[in-house]
Write a protein that holds these residues in place. Sequence first.
Motif, PDB file in Angstrom:
ATOM      1  N   PHE A 101       0.825  -1.211   0.000  1.00 22.21           N
ATOM      2  CA  PHE A 101       0.000   0.000   0.000  1.00 22.21           C
ATOM      3  C   PHE A 101       0.863   1.267   0.000  1.00 22.21           C
ATOM      4  O   PHE A 101       0.519   2.263  -0.637  1.00 22.21           O
ATOM      5  N   ALA A 102       1.960   1.240   0.730  1.00 25.70           N
ATOM      6  CA  ALA A 102       2.841   2.415   0.781  1.00 25.70           C
ATOM      7  C   ALA A 102       3.473   2.671  -0.593  1.00 25.70           C
ATOM      8  O   ALA A 102       3.546   3.823  -1.041  1.00 25.70           O
ATOM      9  N   ASP A 103       3.937   1.616  -1.253  1.00 25.79           N
ATOM     10  CA  ASP A 103       4.511   1.776  -2.592  1.00 25.79           C
ATOM     11  C   ASP A 103       3.475   2.321  -3.571  1.00 25.79           C
ATOM     12  O   ASP A 103       3.768   3.206  -4.383  1.00 25.79           O
ATOM     13  N   ARG A 104       2.255   1.786  -3.482  1.00 23.03           N
ATOM     14  CA  ARG A 104       1.205   2.243  -4.393  1.00 23.03           C
ATOM     15  C   ARG A 104       0.850   3.700  -4.124  1.00 23.03           C
ATOM     16  O   ARG A 104       0.660   4.496  -5.058  1.00 23.03           O
ATOM     17  N   ALA A 105       0.782   4.082  -2.840  1.00 25.85           N
ATOM     18  CA  ALA A 105       0.476   5.471  -2.496  1.00 25.85           C
ATOM     19  C   ALA A 105       1.595   6.402  -2.951  1.00 25.85           C
ATOM     20  O   ALA A 105       1.337   7.528  -3.417  1.00 25.85           O
ATOM     21  N   ALA A 106       2.853   5.952  -2.825  1.00 23.95           N
ATOM     22  CA  ALA A 106       3.973   6.779  -3.270  1.00 23.95           C
ATOM     23  C   ALA A 106       3.889   7.045  -4.773  1.00 23.95           C
ATOM     24  O   ALA A 106       4.136   8.169  -5.238  1.00 23.95           O
ATOM     25  N   GLU A 146      -8.565  -0.266   6.420  1.00 23.55           N
ATOM     26  CA  GLU A 146      -7.970   0.667   7.374  1.00 23.55           C
ATOM     27  C   GLU A 146      -6.460   0.748   7.184  1.00 23.55           C
ATOM     28  O   GLU A 146      -5.864   1.829   7.226  1.00 23.55           O
ATOM     29  N   LEU A 147      -5.825  -0.400   6.963  1.00 24.54           N
ATOM     30  CA  LEU A 147      -4.376  -0.418   6.753  1.00 24.54           C
ATOM     31  C   LEU A 147      -4.010   0.354   5.492  1.00 24.54           C
ATOM     32  O   LEU A 147      -3.001   1.085   5.458  1.00 24.54           O
ATOM     33  N   SER A 148      -4.812   0.220   4.444  1.00 32.14           N
ATOM     34  CA  SER A 148      -4.568   0.948   3.200  1.00 32.14           C
ATOM     35  C   SER A 148      -4.638   2.450   3.426  1.00 32.14           C
ATOM     36  O   SER A 148      -3.768   3.214   2.960  1.00 32.14           O
ATOM     37  N   HIS A 149      -5.636   2.916   4.153  1.00 31.76           N
ATOM     38  CA  HIS A 149      -5.766   4.339   4.433  1.00 31.76           C
ATOM     39  C   HIS A 149      -4.613   4.833   5.315  1.00 31.76           C
ATOM     40  O   HIS A 149      -4.110   5.947   5.123  1.00 31.76           O
ATOM     41  N   PHE A 150      -4.206   4.004   6.271  1.00 31.61           N
ATOM     42  CA  PHE A 150      -3.085   4.375   7.139  1.00 31.61           C
ATOM     43  C   PHE A 150      -1.813   4.536   6.307  1.00 31.61           C
ATOM     44  O   PHE A 150      -1.039   5.483   6.505  1.00 31.61           O
ATOM     45  N   ALA A 151      -1.582   3.620   5.355  1.00 33.29           N
ATOM     46  CA  ALA A 151      -0.385   3.707   4.512  1.00 33.29           C
ATOM     47  C   ALA A 151      -0.403   4.974   3.667  1.00 33.29           C
ATOM     48  O   ALA A 151       0.639   5.616   3.470  1.00 33.29           O
ATOM     49  N   GLU A 152      -1.573   5.357   3.169  1.00 32.57           N
ATOM     50  CA  GLU A 152      -1.666   6.586   2.383  1.00 32.57           C
ATOM     51  C   GLU A 152      -1.336   7.799   3.236  1.00 32.57           C
ATOM     52  O   GLU A 152      -0.591   8.697   2.804  1.00 32.57           O
ATOM     53  N   ARG A 153      -1.886   7.856   4.446  1.00 29.45           N
ATOM     54  CA  ARG A 153      -1.587   8.994   5.325  1.00 29.45           C
ATOM     55  C   ARG A 153      -0.108   8.995   5.718  1.00 29.45           C
ATOM     56  O   ARG A 153       0.502  10.053   5.864  1.00 29.45           O
ATOM     57  N   VAL A 159       2.456   7.944   3.870  1.00 26.23           N
ATOM     58  CA  VAL A 159       3.228   8.450   2.740  1.00 26.23           C
ATOM     59  C   VAL A 159       3.064   9.967   2.609  1.00 26.23           C
ATOM     60  O   VAL A 159       4.003  10.674   2.251  1.00 26.23           O
ATOM     61  N   LEU A 160       1.885  10.472   2.928  1.00 25.44           N
ATOM     62  CA  LEU A 160       1.632  11.915   2.860  1.00 25.44           C
ATOM     63  C   LEU A 160       2.184  12.670   4.058  1.00 25.44           C
ATOM     64  O   LEU A 160       2.080  13.900   4.137  1.00 25.44           O
ATOM     65  N   GLY A 161       2.768  11.933   5.027  1.00 22.37           N
ATOM     66  CA  GLY A 161       3.325  12.586   6.203  1.00 22.37           C
ATOM     67  C   GLY A 161       2.289  13.005   7.219  1.00 22.37           C
ATOM     68  O   GLY A 161       2.567  13.846   8.085  1.00 22.37           O
ATOM     69  N   LEU A 162       1.075  12.428   7.139  1.00 24.35           N
ATOM     70  CA  LEU A 162      -0.002  12.804   8.058  1.00 24.35           C
ATOM     71  C   LEU A 162      -0.054  11.911   9.284  1.00 24.35           C
ATOM     72  O   LEU A 162      -0.800  12.186  10.221  1.00 24.35           O
ATOM     73  N   GLU A 163       0.700  10.814   9.285  1.00 18.80           N
ATOM     74  CA  GLU A 163       0.732   9.913  10.436  1.00 18.80           C
ATOM     75  C   GLU A 163       2.000  10.173  11.230  1.00 18.80           C
ATOM     76  O   GLU A 163       3.013   9.504  11.093  1.00 18.80           O
ATOM     77  N   SER A 164       1.973  11.218  12.027  1.00 12.55           N
ATOM     78  CA  SER A 164       3.137  11.571  12.837  1.00 12.55           C
ATOM     79  C   SER A 164       3.227  10.652  14.039  1.00 12.55           C
ATOM     80  O   SER A 164       2.294   9.932  14.387  1.00 12.55           O
ATOM     81  N   ALA A 165       4.367  10.689  14.684  1.00  9.90           N
ATOM     82  CA  ALA A 165       4.543   9.877  15.892  1.00  9.90           C
ATOM     83  C   ALA A 165       3.514  10.245  16.939  1.00  9.90           C
ATOM     84  O   ALA A 165       2.992   9.409  17.663  1.00  9.90           O
ATOM     85  N   THR A 166       3.172  11.546  17.016  1.00 15.47           N
ATOM     86  CA  THR A 166       2.188  11.991  18.010  1.00 15.47           C
ATOM     87  C   THR A 166       0.824  11.376  17.729  1.00 15.47           C
ATOM     88  O   THR A 166       0.135  10.905  18.631  1.00 15.47           O
ATOM     89  N   THR A 167       0.431  11.349  16.432  1.00 16.89           N
ATOM     90  CA  THR A 167      -0.873  10.790  16.064  1.00 16.89           C
ATOM     91  C   THR A 167      -0.957   9.327  16.426  1.00 16.89           C
ATOM     92  O   THR A 167      -1.927   8.865  17.024  1.00 16.89           O
TER      93      THR A 167
END
Length: 458
Positions: A330-335, A364-371, A373-381
């Motif tokens: 999913f991360a490769d595809r999102a990239a 859910e895992l697919s959406h998490f991988a997209e976020r 790659v976009l830098g929206l899943e920070s360590a804080t989140t």
Amino acid sequence: MNENSPVFLIDDDKDLLRATKQTLELAGFDVSAFSAASEALHALRVDFAGVVVSDIRMPQMDGQQLFARIKALDADLPVILVTGHGDIPMAVQAIQDGAYDFIAKPFATDRLVQSVRRAAEKRRLVLENRALRQAAEQAQGDLPLIGQTPAIERLRHTLRQIADTDVDVLVTGETGSGKEVVASLLHRWSRRAKGNFVALNCGALPETVIESELFGHEPGAFTGAQKKRVGRIEHSSAGTLFLDEIESMPPAIQVQMLRVLEMREVTPLGTNEVRPVDLRVVAAAKVDLGDPRQRGDFREDLYYRLNVVTLSIPPLRERRDDIPLLFGHFADRAANRFNREVPAISTTVRRHLREHDWPGNVRELSHFAERFVLGLESATTVKSDEAPAADEGLPLPLRVERYEAELIRETLSQNNGDVRRTIEALGIPRKTFYDKLQRHGIVRGDFAGFDGDDRRGS
């Protein structure tokens, strides 16, 4: 829809061309008139959504030659040939070669209009079928049946074994686990792959609509039924009918569906005509229909009729060894999609992948991988999502905020992402609900396929 369907009309007799164009326009078609076949051929595109009506005898390129060129461009594009008396043997040969119809001169206007209408309906179904195939391929790309755990390998092996057997199949699994992927693979790996893959979400449509969608209707069958509509069941004949969330099918429709499964025939609304169908049904449910407590008002006899073969898709938390493989995919595809580099995976993200329960499963895992790659899943989140329940030391407002966010997530999960049921359970207005989603950073798509939820009611 036949009205406003495009029609290419070709005739070298300019007076007849003008009169026929007017006739078809009065019938509601969008007509482009050409006095030479070469002009029409130059304007024709592969994705042309309508019908071609052509005279046979024309200088330079005649109707037969035009038909041969169109057939090479798109063999499914309906061509109606208009013939003089002496051209009938030629037209019959064209029909044998795949032309849709021929009409002998002189012809009644109704004869032409009805033929064009039927051809336009056929073209609509062909293009809808192509779109469904593309959607099925996209669904497979979005939620691939990827994995190396024994459960997934067994599932793939079973799919290969039963794909060509034509038995009806019941697929069970939690939201986001890939039930439509399983259905599309059963279709693609079978001899029915050349037929239509027709999908219907039984939980996304009210009873008044689902009956017409499934069985079709004739003009005048009910208020607003101005034209014939081929139902999903009939459209799936020789292909595969996928009924998602079948546990949501209204009881009255269940009775009709049981008869369809037993008799392999359908009767559209507004007619007594019984039409045989070459049917294969793949049904999907989020609950165990074999358990009376979960089955609710779903008919037991319909369950047993569907339960020829049952496939169970394991939730993601029960095949954790597949998570890194899926996440990498999913991360490769999102990239590629976002034209980004895949970021380095932090220790916190690795722990989240390993320890999170993934109630929304592969989706859910697919959406998490997209976020990610976009830098929206920070360590804080990620940390806040995994924070322990104990809030000792936090100010009361923060404790309340955290409890509210967890309660919304839990309620969304319990209701499989259904917005209407979640709002009813929480007892808050819709606008307040969406405001809280935004404030807490909650993504609805992590809990279900929510695309149809807002259509189920306010």
